[in-house]
Write a protein that holds these residues in place. Structure first.
Motif, PDB file in Angstrom:
ATOM      1  N   LEU A  57     -22.410 -17.304 -25.017  1.00 21.54           N
ATOM      2  CA  LEU A  57     -21.961 -18.050 -23.831  1.00 21.54           C
ATOM      3  C   LEU A  57     -21.792 -17.016 -22.724  1.00 21.54           C
ATOM      4  O   LEU A  57     -20.928 -16.144 -22.800  1.00 21.54           O
ATOM      5  N   MET A  58     -22.680 -17.113 -21.738  1.00 16.58           N
ATOM      6  CA  MET A  58     -22.652 -16.168 -20.610  1.00 16.58           C
ATOM      7  C   MET A  58     -22.235 -16.912 -19.350  1.00 16.58           C
ATOM      8  O   MET A  58     -22.608 -18.070 -19.151  1.00 16.58           O
ATOM      9  N   VAL A  59     -21.466 -16.245 -18.497  1.00 14.65           N
ATOM     10  CA  VAL A  59     -20.975 -16.849 -17.252  1.00 14.65           C
ATOM     11  C   VAL A  59     -21.716 -16.220 -16.065  1.00 14.65           C
ATOM     12  O   VAL A  59     -21.925 -15.001 -16.033  1.00 14.65           O
ATOM     13  N   GLY A  60     -22.074 -17.050 -15.099  1.00 13.04           N
ATOM     14  CA  GLY A  60     -22.868 -16.598 -13.953  1.00 13.04           C
ATOM     15  C   GLY A  60     -22.063 -15.803 -12.933  1.00 13.04           C
ATOM     16  O   GLY A  60     -21.986 -16.188 -11.766  1.00 13.04           O
ATOM     17  N   LEU A  61     -21.472 -14.698 -13.390  1.00 10.25           N
ATOM     18  CA  LEU A  61     -20.787 -13.790 -12.460  1.00 10.25           C
ATOM     19  C   LEU A  61     -21.841 -12.803 -11.971  1.00 10.25           C
ATOM     20  O   LEU A  61     -21.890 -11.635 -12.369  1.00 10.25           O
ATOM     21  N   ASN A  62     -22.691 -13.304 -11.081  1.00  9.23           N
ATOM     22  CA  ASN A  62     -23.953 -12.640 -10.750  1.00  9.23           C
ATOM     23  C   ASN A  62     -23.794 -11.336  -9.987  1.00  9.23           C
ATOM     24  O   ASN A  62     -24.703 -10.509  -9.977  1.00  9.23           O
ATOM     25  N   ARG A  63     -22.610 -11.129  -9.350  1.00  9.38           N
ATOM     26  CA  ARG A  63     -22.489  -9.910  -8.550  1.00  9.38           C
ATOM     27  C   ARG A  63     -22.652  -8.658  -9.409  1.00  9.38           C
ATOM     28  O   ARG A  63     -23.098  -7.620  -8.927  1.00  9.38           O
ATOM     29  N   ARG A  64     -22.303  -8.695 -10.685  1.00 10.48           N
ATOM     30  CA  ARG A  64     -22.467  -7.503 -11.529  1.00 10.48           C
ATOM     31  C   ARG A  64     -23.939  -7.109 -11.689  1.00 10.48           C
ATOM     32  O   ARG A  64     -24.234  -5.994 -12.114  1.00 10.48           O
ATOM     33  N   TYR A  65     -24.841  -8.042 -11.387  1.00 10.20           N
ATOM     34  CA  TYR A  65     -26.275  -7.772 -11.521  1.00 10.20           C
ATOM     35  C   TYR A  65     -26.921  -7.461 -10.170  1.00 10.20           C
ATOM     36  O   TYR A  65     -28.115  -7.199 -10.106  1.00 10.20           O
ATOM     37  N   ALA A  66     -26.135  -7.519  -9.081  1.00 11.95           N
ATOM     38  CA  ALA A  66     -26.679  -7.294  -7.731  1.00 11.95           C
ATOM     39  C   ALA A  66     -26.862  -5.795  -7.490  1.00 11.95           C
ATOM     40  O   ALA A  66     -25.972  -4.995  -7.812  1.00 11.95           O
TER      41      ALA A  66
END
Ligand SMILES: NC(=O)c1ccc[n+]([C@@H]2O[C@H](COP(=O)([O-])OP(=O)(O)OC[C@H]3O[C@@H](n4cnc5c(N)ncnc54)[C@H](O)[C@@H]3O)[C@@H](O)[C@H]2O)c1
Length: 314
Positions: A120-129
């Motif tokens: 279960l992954m959460v879309g905390l996308n800033r860590r991938y920016a």
């Protein structure tokens, strides 16, 4: 021939069109086998723009399809129900942030994933920016002394701190560790639609975080100032990051030269988070923003809200 990962998509609104559907559609090892939305119009629009094998307005019918994993991209109050049902069905799940509206529901989602041995992954996308990854690289061996994070946008949303400031609160945890104490202030007329939250957070690494989340700034502003170890970093998300040491100052601009095509989905880390989730599904590895970790960000938001005199995530 490489087996394709069979993906289902729940919710076909704004974020699905900006982030997940474009990223998934470009991936050669992906097949979007099914998509579901309560709105027939949303299903029709998505199916006209992307290669989706079947569209549904009934979740009961959608969930019977043969899928390896699913993306939940509906409004936050629906995440708990859909995520739990998909996990029980034996699928790996990516859900947009926040996990849920309460800590209790969020914890149930974490536990359901663990019980079923599913991701279960959460879309905390800033860590991938890219801009934030450069800051993390600079401070990978030593936490900064202080992170000043601002997440400002106009106030239209219910629980805006949970909806928006979650991104920079999560980045502060990523850079600084776990919170040990929180002081916070707020300005509001209606406590569910706060105009301002500020917080000062002490982390177990010794770092201090300062948060400003204004709903009356008149525009979308996401900024980070980071100091420590005689280095600094400044982010003006999602376009600019400046890394400074006593001898040098380097600014990276997310133009086509710096970051391939300067598409918003790449600058914000959306494309990269979708690739990361699919890699984790294939390799059975734990996502960087897995739900158990994201739950700690939700706990910190709860603490900030309560200390600011606002309703928490009870
Ligand atoms: N990571 C980010 O930066 C980011 C940015 C925007 C939104 N989001 C998140 O994405 C999620 C969706 O936001 P959005 O902006 O796309 O919303 P939206 O309102 O644009 O789209 C939501 C879609 O879900 C559908 N829907 C609504 N209720 C439903 C239900 N009960 N069952 C099935 N479908 C339903 C709607 O018809 C619509 O198509 C939210 O959790 C939000 O927090 C994340």
């Amino acid at each position: 021939m490489e087996k394709k990962i069979r993906v289902g998509v729940v919710g076909l609104g704004n974020i699905a069109h900006i982030a997940e559907l474009p990223a998934l559609s470009e991936m050669k090892n992906i097949e979007i086998v099914a998509a579901f939305d309560i709105s027939q119009e949303s299903v029709d629009i998505a199916m006209s723009k992307y290669k989706i094998l079947k569209g549904f307005t009934s979740f009961d019918e959608f969930i019977e399809e043969d899928m390896d994993c699913a993306f939940v991209l509906t409004p936050k109050q629906t995440h708990h129900e859909y995520v739990i049902r998909l996990l029980k069905r034996g699928l790996d799940v990516f859900t947009e942030k926040p996990l849920a509206l309460t800590l209790k529901e969020s914890k149930e989602m974490v536990e359901e994933a663990e019980k079923n041995k599913k991701l279960l992954m959460v879309g905390l996308n800033r860590r991938y920016a890219p801009v934030y990854q450069k800051v993390k690289e600079q401070y990978k061996d030593k936490c900064p002394d202080v992170v000043i994070a601002q997440k400002n946008r106009n106030g239209t949303e219910y629980r805006a701190t949970l909806e928006n400031a979650i991104h920079v609160i999560d980045i502060m945890r990523w850079l600084c560790g776990e919170a040990v104490s929180v002081e916070a202030q707020s300005i509001f007329t209606n406590p569910e639609y706060e105009d301002l939250v500020t917080a000062q957070i002490k982390f177990n690494s010794g770092s201090v975080g300062m948060l400003v989340a204004s709903r009356t700034a008149g525009q979308w502003i996401e900024k980070l100032d980071v100091y420590g170890d005689y280095n600094s970093a400044f982010v003006y998300a999602p376009d600019y990051v400046t890394l400074v040491n006593p001898k040098n100052e380097v600014t990276t601009t997310m133009t086509p030269l710096a970051c391939g095509w300067a598409r918003v989905e790449d600058k914000m880390g959306f494309t990269q988070e979708v690739h990361h989730f699919i890699e984790c599904v294939i390799n059975r590895t734990v996502p960087l923003t897995n739900a158990a970790d994201a739950y700690k960000t939700h706990e910190l938001i709860h603490e900030i809200l309560v200390k600011a005199g606002l309703p928490g995530l009870e």
